[in-house]
Design a protein around this motif. Structure first.
Motif, PDB file in Angstrom:
ATOM      1  N   GLY A 315       0.762  -1.293  -0.037  1.00 35.71           N
ATOM      2  CA  GLY A 315       0.008   0.120  -0.082  1.00 35.71           C
ATOM      3  C   GLY A 315       0.569   1.341  -0.023  1.00 35.71           C
ATOM      4  O   GLY A 315       1.868   1.454   0.569  1.00 35.71           O
ATOM      5  N   LEU A 316       0.237   2.394  -0.669  1.00 35.22           N
ATOM      6  CA  LEU A 316       0.802   3.647  -0.443  1.00 35.22           C
ATOM      7  C   LEU A 316       0.745   4.134   0.856  1.00 35.22           C
ATOM      8  O   LEU A 316       1.174   5.143   1.443  1.00 35.22           O
ATOM      9  CB  LEU A 316       0.079   4.556  -1.447  1.00 35.22           C
ATOM     10  N   LEU A 317      -0.586   3.684   1.520  1.00 37.82           N
ATOM     11  CA  LEU A 317      -0.842   3.961   2.880  1.00 37.82           C
ATOM     12  C   LEU A 317      -0.890   2.829   3.574  1.00 37.82           C
ATOM     13  O   LEU A 317      -1.233   1.552   3.036  1.00 37.82           O
ATOM     14  CB  LEU A 317      -2.204   4.849   2.903  1.00 37.82           C
ATOM     15  N   GLY A 318      -0.774   2.941   5.083  1.00 35.32           N
ATOM     16  CA  GLY A 318      -0.741   1.869   5.813  1.00 35.32           C
ATOM     17  C   GLY A 318      -2.311   1.446   6.123  1.00 35.32           C
ATOM     18  O   GLY A 318      -3.130   2.102   5.623  1.00 35.32           O
ATOM     19  N   SER A 319      -2.684   0.405   6.846  1.00 30.03           N
ATOM     20  CA  SER A 319      -3.798  -0.009   7.064  1.00 30.03           C
ATOM     21  C   SER A 319      -4.330   0.663   8.058  1.00 30.03           C
ATOM     22  O   SER A 319      -5.707   0.894   8.290  1.00 30.03           O
ATOM     23  CB  SER A 319      -3.929  -1.739   7.638  1.00 30.03           C
ATOM     24  N   ASP A 320      -3.551   1.718   8.763  1.00 27.93           N
ATOM     25  CA  ASP A 320      -3.933   2.890   9.605  1.00 27.93           C
ATOM     26  C   ASP A 320      -4.190   4.302   8.735  1.00 27.93           C
ATOM     27  O   ASP A 320      -4.576   5.165   9.350  1.00 27.93           O
ATOM     28  CB  ASP A 320      -3.062   3.174  10.789  1.00 27.93           C
ATOM     29  N   ARG A 321      -4.096   4.090   7.323  1.00 28.52           N
ATOM     30  CA  ARG A 321      -4.126   5.097   6.662  1.00 28.52           C
ATOM     31  C   ARG A 321      -3.084   6.279   6.718  1.00 28.52           C
ATOM     32  O   ARG A 321      -3.418   7.308   6.004  1.00 28.52           O
ATOM     33  CB  ARG A 321      -5.676   5.820   6.922  1.00 28.52           C
ATOM     34  N   ARG A 322      -1.947   5.991   7.300  1.00 30.15           N
ATOM     35  CA  ARG A 322      -0.926   6.887   7.208  1.00 30.15           C
ATOM     36  C   ARG A 322      -0.146   6.799   6.059  1.00 30.15           C
ATOM     37  O   ARG A 322       0.197   5.672   5.297  1.00 30.15           O
ATOM     38  CB  ARG A 322      -0.087   6.655   8.348  1.00 30.15           C
ATOM     39  N   ALA A 323       0.235   7.896   5.397  1.00 30.00           N
ATOM     40  CA  ALA A 323       1.009   7.908   4.082  1.00 30.00           C
ATOM     41  C   ALA A 323       2.482   7.434   4.115  1.00 30.00           C
ATOM     42  O   ALA A 323       3.005   7.701   5.082  1.00 30.00           O
ATOM     43  CB  ALA A 323       1.065   9.301   3.325  1.00 30.00           C
ATOM     44  N   LYS A 324       2.858   6.558   3.264  1.00 27.31           N
ATOM     45  CA  LYS A 324       4.393   6.218   3.361  1.00 27.31           C
ATOM     46  C   LYS A 324       5.155   7.124   2.225  1.00 27.31           C
ATOM     47  O   LYS A 324       4.387   8.220   1.553  1.00 27.31           O
ATOM     48  CB  LYS A 324       4.524   4.788   2.825  1.00 27.31           C
ATOM     49  N   ASP A 325       6.359   6.931   2.299  1.00 27.26           N
ATOM     50  CA  ASP A 325       7.161   7.621   1.496  1.00 27.26           C
ATOM     51  C   ASP A 325       6.761   7.360  -0.288  1.00 27.26           C
ATOM     52  O   ASP A 325       7.002   8.656  -0.944  1.00 27.26           O
ATOM     53  CB  ASP A 325       8.720   7.233   1.397  1.00 27.26           C
ATOM     54  N   THR A 326       6.390   6.286  -0.393  1.00 24.43           N
ATOM     55  CA  THR A 326       5.936   6.058  -1.917  1.00 24.43           C
ATOM     56  C   THR A 326       4.742   6.910  -2.198  1.00 24.43           C
ATOM     57  O   THR A 326       4.491   7.334  -3.434  1.00 24.43           O
ATOM     58  CB  THR A 326       5.454   4.472  -1.876  1.00 24.43           C
ATOM     59  N   ALA A 327       3.576   7.201  -1.034  1.00 22.71           N
ATOM     60  CA  ALA A 327       2.541   7.861  -1.609  1.00 22.71           C
ATOM     61  C   ALA A 327       3.100   9.411  -1.639  1.00 22.71           C
ATOM     62  O   ALA A 327       2.445  10.040  -2.633  1.00 22.71           O
ATOM     63  CB  ALA A 327       1.822   7.977  -0.170  1.00 22.71           C
ATOM     64  N   ALA A 328       4.215   9.907  -1.130  1.00 24.85           N
ATOM     65  CA  ALA A 328       4.473  11.222  -1.675  1.00 24.85           C
ATOM     66  C   ALA A 328       5.239  11.311  -2.891  1.00 24.85           C
ATOM     67  O   ALA A 328       4.840  12.488  -3.647  1.00 24.85           O
ATOM     68  CB  ALA A 328       5.480  11.550  -0.500  1.00 24.85           C
ATOM     69  N   VAL A 329       5.601  10.208  -3.315  1.00 26.05           N
ATOM     70  CA  VAL A 329       6.132  10.203  -4.766  1.00 26.05           C
ATOM     71  C   VAL A 329       5.162  10.200  -5.699  1.00 26.05           C
ATOM     72  O   VAL A 329       5.142  10.890  -6.809  1.00 26.05           O
ATOM     73  CB  VAL A 329       7.030   8.943  -4.907  1.00 26.05           C
ATOM     74  N   LEU A 330       4.142   9.427  -5.570  1.00 26.37           N
ATOM     75  CA  LEU A 330       2.785   9.539  -6.277  1.00 26.37           C
ATOM     76  C   LEU A 330       2.132  10.716  -6.379  1.00 26.37           C
ATOM     77  O   LEU A 330       1.774  11.210  -7.330  1.00 26.37           O
ATOM     78  CB  LEU A 330       1.958   8.203  -6.098  1.00 26.37           C
ATOM     79  N   ALA A 331       2.080  11.231  -5.250  1.00 24.48           N
ATOM     80  CA  ALA A 331       1.374  12.555  -4.839  1.00 24.48           C
ATOM     81  C   ALA A 331       2.038  13.674  -5.647  1.00 24.48           C
ATOM     82  O   ALA A 331       1.333  14.557  -6.377  1.00 24.48           O
ATOM     83  CB  ALA A 331       1.083  12.879  -3.402  1.00 24.48           C
ATOM     84  N   ALA A 332       3.267  13.640  -5.614  1.00 23.20           N
ATOM     85  CA  ALA A 332       4.062  14.878  -6.400  1.00 23.20           C
ATOM     86  C   ALA A 332       3.867  14.615  -7.862  1.00 23.20           C
ATOM     87  O   ALA A 332       3.708  15.564  -8.640  1.00 23.20           O
ATOM     88  CB  ALA A 332       5.460  14.705  -5.994  1.00 23.20           C
ATOM     89  N   ALA A 333       3.927  13.438  -8.497  1.00 24.43           N
ATOM     90  CA  ALA A 333       3.690  13.139  -9.760  1.00 24.43           C
ATOM     91  C   ALA A 333       2.299  13.601 -10.140  1.00 24.43           C
ATOM     92  O   ALA A 333       2.078  14.016 -11.406  1.00 24.43           O
ATOM     93  CB  ALA A 333       3.861  11.662 -10.011  1.00 24.43           C
ATOM     94  N   ALA A 334       1.373  13.220  -9.396  1.00 29.68           N
ATOM     95  CA  ALA A 334      -0.040  13.822  -9.818  1.00 29.68           C
ATOM     96  C   ALA A 334      -0.245  14.980  -9.788  1.00 29.68           C
ATOM     97  O   ALA A 334      -1.007  15.412 -10.610  1.00 29.68           O
ATOM     98  CB  ALA A 334      -1.213  12.894  -8.614  1.00 29.68           C
ATOM     99  N   ARG A 335       0.437  15.857  -8.930  1.00 29.80           N
ATOM    100  CA  ARG A 335       0.173  17.418  -8.900  1.00 29.80           C
ATOM    101  C   ARG A 335       0.982  18.116  -9.801  1.00 29.80           C
ATOM    102  O   ARG A 335       0.831  19.033 -10.117  1.00 29.80           O
ATOM    103  CB  ARG A 335       0.287  17.892  -7.548  1.00 29.80           C
ATOM    104  N   ALA A 336       2.165  17.401 -10.405  1.00 28.52           N
ATOM    105  CA  ALA A 336       3.100  18.134 -11.468  1.00 28.52           C
ATOM    106  C   ALA A 336       2.211  18.316 -12.730  1.00 28.52           C
ATOM    107  O   ALA A 336       1.497  17.324 -13.294  1.00 28.52           O
ATOM    108  CB  ALA A 336       4.197  17.353 -11.392  1.00 28.52           C
ATOM    109  N   ALA A 337       2.751  19.104 -13.804  1.00 27.20           N
ATOM    110  CA  ALA A 337       2.528  19.165 -14.796  1.00 27.20           C
ATOM    111  C   ALA A 337       3.529  18.171 -15.751  1.00 27.20           C
ATOM    112  O   ALA A 337       4.961  18.487 -15.518  1.00 27.20           O
ATOM    113  CB  ALA A 337       2.495  20.776 -15.528  1.00 27.20           C
TER     114      ALA A 337
END
Length: 418
Positions: A315-337
């Motif tokens: 998961g990008l997030l744990g089962s506690d819904r906390r974001a991991k480092d991988t989530a930050a990478v995907l989030a940065a890509a999703a928000r970039a042009a």
């Protein structure tokens, strides 16, 4: 301007995994979707477990369909579009097939007329239920259902390539009947591209349905053979995207990287973010990319037993819904042009004969030639051997150079295996 690349996640519920359909809790789903929306992605891929939704061939449970609609509406409230997989099928090493297809009622999933009728009715029902929702992308027939059609599955449902093509055509038509004009597709794991006896073929993947879907997993021998930080491992998703284009009927058919993840221990947790960043960067350099959908949203809870170890931490997030480092990478890509990538002008020749798919797999000459070119900065794509001299086809795809694996790879040493 080409459409922007879409970013999303495959939704794995944090509570109960996909068994959440048995004890559906909309508040829990909403909390999951809040944590997904916070990443800045625009869609989720949702899995309706087939036996839970259609426990009898003539019973598609209304309550289950209502729950699916509720999930889609909750996603819409958070700005998330929804793609729905119907025939689950197979998920995270477990098979989910209704009792009316197994043991005492054993019937072939792809060729038995009654089973096919039941599947078509089920897919049509799910599509129709969501047809009026603006955030409904469309149906995926099922998750990697090709794994039921041949080995290494321990109890396959054998079929020929023409039978599979007829089945795919029928299932896609059922989705279109239910929700006309939506983006309906099918998706298989990489045996379609690599396993010579698979009845699901590259031509079917690249020509049937609204887009081509590829699923990229480096535990298929890529990471084992070449290493975690190798060009083949970090560019495997891009390879499948470009490999699929050799068979496409249209020169700019969109390709969806519908599943890709960072599997431990081949990609250790401390290196997962770097792998994620490298994979996304490589895939974004592929023209005609529809989107990237990461596997998966939330970890499998350790309270659930018998999963392969790698499944618990994808998961990008744990089962506690906390974001991991991988989530930050995907989030940065999703928000970039992301500017549209330049055409890939060098094409590697691949065999059209599906019996030669082993050449495309890890260790095969086409696979190794592609990554030799990639390592040299050539940005290769692929072309079928039967199209390699078709000037019109090459021009439509902006291909200016055609090379063979034999031209790229060094000649084998005397006495070495060819």
């Amino acid at each position: 301007m080409p459409p922007a690349v879409r970013f999303g996640v495959n939704y794995t519920p944090s509570e109960g995994w996909f068994h959440h359909w048995l004890d559906f809790d909309l508040d829990s789903v909403r909390a999951d979707l809040d944590s997904i929306a916070a990443l800045g992605v625009d869609h989720v891929r949702v899995f309706a477990l087939w036996p839970y939704f259609q426990p009898n061939r003539t019973l598609i449970r209304p309550r289950a369909v209502e729950q699916l609609i509720a999930l889609a509406d909750a996603a819409a409230e958070r700005g998330l579009d929804v793609n729905v997989d119907g025939l689950q099928g197979h998920l995270s090493s477990f098979d989910f097939l209704p009792a009316w297809t197994r043991t005492w009622h054993r019937r072939n999933l792809f060729t038995d007329p009654a089973v096919v009728d039941g599947q078509a009715a089920y897919l049509r029902t799910l599509a129709a239920a969501l047809a009026d929702r603006p955030n409904f992308i469309g149906m995926t027939l099922g998750n990697e259902i090709n794994q039921f059609s041949a080995g290494p599955h321990p109890d396959p449902d054998p079929a020929t390539a023409p039978q599979i093509e007829a089945w795919l055509t029928r299932m896609l038509a059922a989705c279109e009947e239910g929700a006309p004009g939506r983006l309906h597709l099918h998706a298989e794991y990489d045996a379609t591209w690599y396993q010579s006896d698979q009845p699901f073929t590259p031509a079917q993947a690249a020509r049937l349905g609204a887009v081509t879907a590829v699923h990229s997993w480096v535990f298929n021998g890529t990471a084992q053979r070449y290493g975690r930080t190798s060009v083949p491992t970090e560019h495997h998703g891009a390879y499948l995207v470009e490999l699929s284009k050799a068979w496409a009927g249209q020169p700019h058919r969109p390709v969806w990287l519908q599943e890709v993840g960072a599997p431990a221990p081949l990609v250790p947790a401390e290196h997962a973010a770097a792998f994620t960043e490298a994979t996304i960067k490589a895939v974004l350099d592929c023209p005609d990319l529809w989107g990237i959908t990461w596997w998966c949203s939330h970890d499998v809870s350790r309270t659930l037993a018998d999963f392969p170890e790698l499944e618990y931490g994808l998961g990008l997030l744990g089962s506690d819904r906390r974001a991991k480092d991988t989530a930050a990478v995907l989030a940065a890509a999703a928000r970039a042009a992301h500017p549209a990538p330049a055409p890939r002008t060098t094409a590697l020749v691949v065999p059209a004969d599906p019996a030669l798919r082993g050449r495309l797999a890890p260790g095969g000459p086409v696979f190794e030639a592609f990554f030799r070119l990639a390592a040299d900065g050539a940005r290769p794509t692929t072309v079928l051997d039967e199209r390699a001299a078709d000037a019109e086809h090459l021009r439509a795809r902006s291909i200016t150079e055609v090379v063979t694996a034999g031209q790229v790879l060094p000649a084998p040493r005397p006495g070495a295996l060819a």
